[in-house]
Motif scaffolding. Structure first.
Motif, PDB file in Angstrom:
ATOM      1  N   TRP A   1       0.883  -1.081   0.290  1.00  0.00           N
ATOM      2  CA  TRP A   1      -0.136  -0.297  -0.291  1.00  0.00           C
ATOM      3  C   TRP A   1       0.799   1.289  -0.234  1.00  0.00           C
ATOM      4  CZ3 TRP A   1      -3.969   1.376   4.578  1.00  0.00           C
ATOM      5  CH2 TRP A   1      -4.305   2.389   3.790  1.00  0.00           C
ATOM      6  N   PHE A   2       1.846   1.643   0.754  1.00  0.00           N
ATOM      7  CA  PHE A   2       2.486   2.351   0.946  1.00  0.00           C
ATOM      8  C   PHE A   2       3.955   2.614  -0.642  1.00  0.00           C
ATOM      9  CE2 PHE A   2       7.641   3.991   1.387  1.00  0.00           C
ATOM     10  CZ  PHE A   2       6.886   5.160   2.486  1.00  0.00           C
ATOM     11  N   LEU A   3       3.578   1.646  -0.828  1.00  0.00           N
ATOM     12  CA  LEU A   3       4.845   1.891  -2.313  1.00  0.00           C
ATOM     13  C   LEU A   3       3.989   2.291  -3.249  1.00  0.00           C
ATOM     14  CD1 LEU A   3       6.643  -1.750  -2.067  1.00  0.00           C
ATOM     15  CD2 LEU A   3       8.296   0.633  -1.892  1.00  0.00           C
ATOM     16  N   PHE A   4       2.745   1.051  -3.408  1.00  0.00           N
ATOM     17  CA  PHE A   4       1.291   1.670  -4.351  1.00  0.00           C
ATOM     18  C   PHE A   4       1.621   3.723  -4.386  1.00  0.00           C
ATOM     19  CE2 PHE A   4      -2.880   3.715  -4.424  1.00  0.00           C
ATOM     20  CZ  PHE A   4      -3.609   3.525  -5.881  1.00  0.00           C
ATOM     21  N   GLU A   5       0.934   4.137  -3.113  1.00  0.00           N
ATOM     22  CA  GLU A   5       0.885   5.702  -2.997  1.00  0.00           C
ATOM     23  C   GLU A   5       2.320   6.119  -3.738  1.00  0.00           C
ATOM     24  OE1 GLU A   5      -1.027   6.882  -1.670  1.00  0.00           O
ATOM     25  OE2 GLU A   5      -2.785   5.454  -1.272  1.00  0.00           O
ATOM     26  N   MET A   6       3.058   6.098  -3.188  1.00  0.00           N
ATOM     27  CA  MET A   6       5.138   6.307  -3.712  1.00  0.00           C
ATOM     28  C   MET A   6       4.927   6.297  -5.546  1.00  0.00           C
ATOM     29  SD  MET A   6       8.290   5.204  -2.347  1.00  0.00           S
ATOM     30  CE  MET A   6       8.459   3.811  -3.959  1.00  0.00           C
ATOM     31  N   GLY A   7       4.338   4.861  -5.708  1.00  0.00           N
ATOM     32  CA  GLY A   7       4.355   4.665  -7.312  1.00  0.00           C
ATOM     33  C   GLY A   7       3.176   5.793  -7.692  1.00  0.00           C
ATOM     34  N   LEU A   8       2.142   6.447  -7.028  1.00  0.00           N
ATOM     35  CA  LEU A   8       2.053   7.657  -7.556  1.00  0.00           C
ATOM     36  C   LEU A   8       1.999   9.017  -7.447  1.00  0.00           C
ATOM     37  CD1 LEU A   8      -1.315   7.662  -8.606  1.00  0.00           C
ATOM     38  CD2 LEU A   8      -2.072   7.659  -5.523  1.00  0.00           C
ATOM     39  N   VAL A   9       2.569   9.339  -6.322  1.00  0.00           N
ATOM     40  CA  VAL A   9       3.522  10.146  -6.556  1.00  0.00           C
ATOM     41  C   VAL A   9       4.197  11.000  -7.698  1.00  0.00           C
ATOM     42  CG1 VAL A   9       4.822  11.661  -5.077  1.00  0.00           C
ATOM     43  CG2 VAL A   9       2.419  10.784  -3.759  1.00  0.00           C
ATOM     44  N   CYS A  10       5.125   9.368  -7.608  1.00  0.00           N
ATOM     45  CA  CYS A  10       5.890  10.052  -9.143  1.00  0.00           C
ATOM     46  C   CYS A  10       5.408   9.786 -10.248  1.00  0.00           C
ATOM     47  CB  CYS A  10       6.871   8.183  -8.928  1.00  0.00           C
ATOM     48  SG  CYS A  10       8.316   8.268  -7.275  1.00  0.00           S
ATOM     49  N   SER A  11       4.326   9.309 -10.593  1.00  0.00           N
ATOM     50  CA  SER A  11       3.543   9.062 -11.202  1.00  0.00           C
ATOM     51  C   SER A  11       2.899  10.361 -12.188  1.00  0.00           C
ATOM     52  CB  SER A  11       2.422   7.955 -11.948  1.00  0.00           C
ATOM     53  OG  SER A  11       1.048   8.447 -10.658  1.00  0.00           O
ATOM     54  N   ARG A  12       3.096  11.585 -10.578  1.00  0.00           N
ATOM     55  CA  ARG A  12       2.502  12.451 -11.732  1.00  0.00           C
ATOM     56  C   ARG A  12       2.894  13.270 -12.247  1.00  0.00           C
ATOM     57  NH1 ARG A  12      -2.050  12.720  -8.624  1.00  0.00           N
ATOM     58  NH2 ARG A  12      -3.114  11.914  -6.486  1.00  0.00           N
ATOM     59  N   TRP A  13       4.188  12.821 -12.274  1.00  0.00           N
ATOM     60  CA  TRP A  13       5.558  13.524 -13.056  1.00  0.00           C
ATOM     61  C   TRP A  13       5.881  12.599 -14.424  1.00  0.00           C
ATOM     62  CZ3 TRP A  13       9.267  12.924  -8.192  1.00  0.00           C
ATOM     63  CH2 TRP A  13       8.375  13.486  -7.291  1.00  0.00           C
ATOM     64  N   VAL A  14       4.864  11.928 -14.466  1.00  0.00           N
ATOM     65  CA  VAL A  14       5.539  11.296 -15.502  1.00  0.00           C
ATOM     66  C   VAL A  14       3.865  11.922 -16.764  1.00  0.00           C
ATOM     67  CG1 VAL A  14       5.251   8.759 -17.048  1.00  0.00           C
ATOM     68  CG2 VAL A  14       6.063   9.286 -14.595  1.00  0.00           C
ATOM     69  N   GLN A  15       4.574  12.106 -19.084  1.00  0.00           N
ATOM     70  CA  GLN A  15       3.721  12.211 -19.408  1.00  0.00           C
ATOM     71  C   GLN A  15       3.812  11.033 -20.546  1.00  0.00           C
ATOM     72  OE1 GLN A  15       6.473  15.477 -21.763  1.00  0.00           O
ATOM     73  NE2 GLN A  15       4.252  16.607 -20.393  1.00  0.00           N
ATOM     74  N   PRO A  16       2.548  10.771 -20.555  1.00  0.00           N
ATOM     75  CA  PRO A  16       1.933   9.486 -21.384  1.00  0.00           C
ATOM     76  C   PRO A  16       2.440   9.986 -22.541  1.00  0.00           C
ATOM     77  CG  PRO A  16      -0.421  10.991 -21.047  1.00  0.00           C
ATOM     78  CD  PRO A  16       1.026  11.671 -19.911  1.00  0.00           C
ATOM     79  N   MET A  17       3.120   8.747 -23.334  1.00  0.00           N
ATOM     80  CA  MET A  17       3.286   8.442 -24.232  1.00  0.00           C
ATOM     81  C   MET A  17       2.776   8.511 -25.665  1.00  0.00           C
ATOM     82  SD  MET A  17       7.752   6.704 -23.679  1.00  0.00           S
ATOM     83  CE  MET A  17       7.052   5.497 -22.544  1.00  0.00           C
ATOM     84  N   THR A  18       2.565   8.276 -26.879  1.00  0.00           N
ATOM     85  CA  THR A  18       2.409   7.532 -28.216  1.00  0.00           C
ATOM     86  C   THR A  18       2.632   6.541 -28.367  1.00  0.00           C
ATOM     87  OG1 THR A  18       3.487   9.196 -29.460  1.00  0.00           O
ATOM     88  CG2 THR A  18       0.879  10.345 -28.246  1.00  0.00           C
ATOM     89  N   ASN A  19       2.173   6.316 -29.237  1.00  0.00           N
ATOM     90  CA  ASN A  19       2.607   4.535 -29.912  1.00  0.00           C
ATOM     91  C   ASN A  19       3.857   5.546 -30.444  1.00  0.00           C
ATOM     92  OD1 ASN A  19      -0.041   3.443 -29.585  1.00  0.00           O
ATOM     93  ND2 ASN A  19      -1.267   4.386 -31.560  1.00  0.00           N
TER      94      ASN A  19
END
Length: 244
Positions: free
Chosen positions: A220-238
């Protein structure tokens, strides 16, 4: 992104596999020479939890030889894991776009570190607590003497389960980067993910609340950590470029 014929891919795959096998063997040989001492050292969490006069036993004739052999083999694979993952990365990297390569490098390092962090957490924190708990709940008059083969299977499964579970932040970041989901959607599904963490703890650990919680709560803690890090990630196109 580069292309090559199928035969080149197969030859490259064979070369990477051979290098991986050689690396495991090179690590295994010195470990096997001291397999008995390594087994004695790693069995200390259980030995310290056993009551006075308790000991481990071998119910199989080949156990005293095969169990240290298997332990040395497992440890050689664990210690060679960074090299093995690097071989996987070297095989797939020519087919990645430039931004994907730049994005994958920190994920590669993070995945290795998180795997070892999970393994060490399982060994040094969870296992002593579990062994002490299991021994303490033994009925009166029952002599706790664990078979060495059963100990090895239990501990290695547990260590691998924690190592894989600690990869959760990497999975979260990859899901967001690939455009499969968004941080907002993951945040909205938090209650379901927390339940999933406890279900994973139930499936990957022995049927007791302590071991399940010791896996579910870090997940659960690691999910929250990954969620915080994912906010800085831009999704990529194909085509591997970031969406604006």
């Amino acid at each position: 992104m580069s292309t090559m014929p199928l035969t080149r891919h197969l030859l490259e795959l064979r070369q990477r596999l051979l290098r991986s096998v050689v690396a495991i063997v090179l690590v295994f040989i010195p470990l096997f020479m001291f397999a008995g001492e390594i087994y004695t050292s790693l069995a200390q969490p259980l030995m310290q939890a056993l009551p006075e006069g308790g000991s481990m036993i071998a119910t199989d004739v080949t156990g005293p030889f095969l169990v240290p052999f298997k332990l040395a083999l497992y440890l050689s694979m664990l210690l060679a894991m960074p090299f093995l993952l690097h071989q996987c990365w070297s095989f797939v990297s020519p087919g990645l776009y430039r931004r994907e390569k730049k994005f994958a490098r920190p994920l590669f390092v993070s995945s290795v570190l998180l795997f070892y962090l999970g393994a060490f957490f399982a060994w040094f924190v969870v296992m002593p607590l579990l062994f002490a708990f299991f021994v303490s709940v033994a009925p009166e008059g029952v002599a706790v003497m664990t078979d060495i083969g059963a100990w090895l299977g239990f501990t290695m499964t547990f260590v691998m389960a924690f190592g894989m579970a600690f990869e959760l932040p990497v999975v979260v970041v990859l899901l967001v980067a690939s455009g499969i989901t968004t941080p907002a959607a993951l945040s909205g599904a938090r209650s379901y993910i927390v339940v999933g963490c406890f279900v994973a703890g139930m499936l990957l650990t022995p049927p007791d609340v302590i071991s399940q919680s010791l896996l579910a709560l870090p997940m659960w803690f690691l999910f929250e950590m990954g969620l915080v890090c994912s906010r800085w990630v831009q999704p990529m196109t194909n085509d591997g470029e970031a969406l604006s």
